[in-house]
Design an enzyme around this catalytic site. Structure first.
Site, PDB file in Angstrom:
ATOM      1  N   CYS A 295      -4.717  -6.608   5.857  1.00  0.00           N
ATOM      2  CA  CYS A 295      -3.684  -5.876   6.593  1.00  0.00           C
ATOM      3  C   CYS A 295      -4.157  -4.512   7.076  1.00  0.00           C
ATOM      4  O   CYS A 295      -3.782  -4.057   8.138  1.00  0.00           O
ATOM      5  CB  CYS A 295      -2.463  -5.709   5.712  1.00  0.00           C
ATOM      6  SG  CYS A 295      -2.888  -5.026   4.097  1.00  0.00           S
TER       7      CYS A 295
ATOM      8  N   ASN B  45      -3.127 -13.735   2.065  1.00  0.00           N
ATOM      9  CA  ASN B  45      -4.533 -13.294   2.089  1.00  0.00           C
ATOM     10  C   ASN B  45      -5.086 -12.884   0.719  1.00  0.00           C
ATOM     11  O   ASN B  45      -6.280 -13.014   0.482  1.00  0.00           O
ATOM     12  CB  ASN B  45      -4.727 -12.181   3.130  1.00  0.00           C
ATOM     13  CG  ASN B  45      -3.816 -11.006   2.911  1.00  0.00           C
ATOM     14  OD1 ASN B  45      -2.850 -11.094   2.154  1.00  0.00           O
ATOM     15  ND2 ASN B  45      -4.116  -9.906   3.566  1.00  0.00           N
TER      16      ASN B  45
ATOM     17  N   GLU C 165       2.526   1.082  -2.977  1.00  0.00           N
ATOM     18  CA  GLU C 165       2.087   0.336  -4.156  1.00  0.00           C
ATOM     19  C   GLU C 165       0.981   1.126  -4.842  1.00  0.00           C
ATOM     20  O   GLU C 165       0.368   2.011  -4.259  1.00  0.00           O
ATOM     21  CB  GLU C 165       1.570  -1.049  -3.743  1.00  0.00           C
ATOM     22  CG  GLU C 165       2.694  -1.934  -3.220  1.00  0.00           C
ATOM     23  CD  GLU C 165       2.372  -3.411  -3.205  1.00  0.00           C
ATOM     24  OE1 GLU C 165       1.415  -3.808  -2.524  1.00  0.00           O
ATOM     25  OE2 GLU C 165       3.102  -4.187  -3.853  1.00  0.00           O
TER      26      GLU C 165
ATOM     27  N   GLU D 149       5.297  -3.855   2.511  1.00  0.00           N
ATOM     28  CA  GLU D 149       3.871  -3.722   2.846  1.00  0.00           C
ATOM     29  C   GLU D 149       3.619  -4.649   4.023  1.00  0.00           C
ATOM     30  O   GLU D 149       3.475  -5.858   3.858  1.00  0.00           O
ATOM     31  CB  GLU D 149       3.021  -4.152   1.645  1.00  0.00           C
ATOM     32  CG  GLU D 149       3.119  -3.235   0.456  1.00  0.00           C
ATOM     33  CD  GLU D 149       2.450  -1.895   0.687  1.00  0.00           C
ATOM     34  OE1 GLU D 149       1.806  -1.704   1.741  1.00  0.00           O
ATOM     35  OE2 GLU D 149       2.570  -1.022  -0.173  1.00  0.00           O
TER      36      GLU D 149
END
Ligand code: NAD
Length: 484
Positions: free
Chosen positions: A283, A152, A458, A249
């Protein structure tokens, strides 16, 4: 083929081809046209990537952080200068509208490089007094890190992983998603142009088997994956075999809670951003929109009007506000969820069908109302522009229902009562929360999930922990006191 790269891989500072690897066709999802063909990495390509990364990291890890930072800052500058071309490629690779890619992809990659270039020289150890003796700590790089990306945000994911890894003295081998293999190659090119020594950022193409070959190699110290929960489970297990560091993630089914006192336009805008940006393929999307009964009618009315005004079209057109899904396969998956929503009794407020133009993977932005917690569309990650609106009455009730999911990536609250906003987010089980906003992810803030949505963070200072390890050094200033 309009987006054919010079070769499939970028290893040890140069493009590299090995046509013996299985072919991967890259399609522009708005038309279905094949725009490039790359080959999966063969074992020889994987070996070359690992060997060059291992070699290059040794000198890079010893370099002064401020010198590493200078190179990364230079790369960020080149990325900003080439934003238009990089955004056009991102649009071809993913189908996301150019209106989005020019503001959200290469630019956020540059943000990460600038941020970690600034942060890295400030990372130091500490001195611990121990009476006569003392101890000091050194924050060291981990070594060779592997990054595996989802489809994505191919440019952003590559940069979000590479920036802290490189800034802190590691090498990175990045495997893009096989669906969007093109953008990371451009980032690798730019790094070399900016002065990064060869071997420190390698890009190898391939499906899961190539990812697995990287994750299980004994030379690899850390794996950072952006992907689905099922893939996360496999990669985490493989990494555990070699006791490797991981950042995961993963997916989500995040709640966005709208209280009666919220500003309707802002709440509708937040819900739309949290469901329709990138055709819903984000997400952290707030795909379970809990709306309190007193605001429900006003919210749904404006949501329907504003959703139906979204301009769908060719993502290369600057007027287009929503492009296709990433692939025909993703379109089928999303339409399957729409059918499940209807079969299970949710009320289709708008959308729910394929849309134009042409044969692209377009689906109309879709809103279901009167959704209940047990429905498939309220439980599973759809990864498409399908919003589920659920009703609620009390704060206590909505907190319990928002948390009743195996995921924990993100959550949002819209309310005029800031005390309530803070009270509610304190109870929500999610890694990233927003009050009166949704999906803003500046590099300065930690990003990552709770529960099945992942481990590690992150961005932000938190990423330093995930790309370094601590060495502690005890210094004895006296004689050794041995009992023998
Ligand atoms: P995916 O899990 O199918 O694939 C992700 C990556 O893992 C791909 O590069 C794939 O080739 C690789 N892979 C697959 N099997 C592997 C294996 N056995 N070993 C090593 N690598 C393997 O995910 P996707 O469909 O590309 O992306 C969508 C998913 O990613 C969604 O669930 C979404 O929520 C998640 N996502 C999470 C974040 C986040 O930051 N939390 C961001 C974007 C996407």
């Amino acid at each position: 083929m309009i987006a054919q790269p010079r070769a499939s891989h970028f290893v040890d500072g140069a493009y590299l081809e090995d046509a013996a690897g299985a072919a991967i066709d890259v399609t522009f999802p708005a038309t279905g046209e094949v725009i490039a063909r790359v080959h999966e990495a063969t074992p020889a390509v994987v070996e070359k990537a690992l060997a060059s990364a291992e070699r290059a990291q040794k000198a890079w890890g010893r370099m002064k952080p401020v010198e590493r930072a200078r190179i990364l800052s230079h790369a960020a500058g080149i990325i900003r200068d080439r934003n238009q071309a990089l955004s056009e490629l991102e649009t071809l690779d993913t189908g996301k509208p150019i209106q989005e890619t020019t503001v959200a992809d290469a630019t956020s990659g540059a943000d990460a490089l600038e941020y970690f270039a600034g942060l890295a020289p400030t990372v130091t150890g500490e001195t611990v007094p121990l009476g006569r003796d003392f101890l000091y700590t050194i924050r060291e790089p981990l070594g060779v890190c592997v990054g595996i990306g989802a489809w994505n945000y191919p440019t952003q994911i590559a940069c979000w992983k590479a920036a802290p890894a490189l800034a802190l003295g590691n090498a990175m081998i990045f495997k893009p998603s096989e669906v969007t293999p093109l953008c990371a190659l451009k980032i690798a090119e730019i790094f070399i142009e900016a002065g990064l020594p060869p071997g420190l950022f390698n890009v190898v193409q391939g499906r899961g088997t190539v990812g697995a070959a990287l994750v299980t190699d004994p030379r690899v110290a850390k794996v950072s994956l952006t992907g689905s929960v099922p893939t996360g489970r496999k990669v985490y297990q493989m990494a555990a075999e070699g006791i490797r560091h991981v950042t995961m993630e993963l997916g989500g089914k995040s709640p966005l809670i709208v209280f009666d006192d919220a500003d309707v336009e802002n709440a509708v805008g937040g819900a739309m951003l949290g469901n329709f940006y990138s055709s819903g393929q984000v997400c952290s999307n707030g795909t379970r929109v809990f709306v309190q009964k007193g605001i429900k009618d006003r919210f749904l009315k404006r949501l329907k009007e504003r959703t139906e005004a979204i301009r769908l079209g060719d993502p290369r057109d600057p007027e287009t506000q929503m492009g296709p899904l990433v692939s025909a396969a993703q379109l089928e998956k999303v339409l399957g969820y729409v059918a499940a929503g209807q079969a299970e009794g949710a009320r289709l407020l708008t959308g729910g069908h394929r849309a134009g133009p042409g044969n692209g993977a377009f689906v109309a932005p879709t809103v279901f109302a009167d959704v209940t917690d047990g429905m498939t569309i309220a439980r599973e990650e759809i990864f498409g522009p399908v919003m589920a609106v659920l009703d609620f009455e009390t704060e206590e009730e909505v907190i319990a229902r928002a948390n009743a999911t195996e995921f924990g990536l993100a959550a949002g609250v819209f309310t005029a009562d800031l005390a309530r906003g803070h009270r509610v987010v304190a109870e929500l089980q999610a890694g990233s929360c927003w009050i009166n906003a949704y999906n803003l992810t500046p590099v300065e803030g930690p990003f990552g999930g709770a529960k099945l949505s992942g481990v590690g963070r992150e961005n932000s200072k938190a990423a330093v922990e995930h790309y370094t390890q601590v060495k502690s050094v005890y210094v004895n200033l006296g004689s050794v006191e041995a009992p023998w």
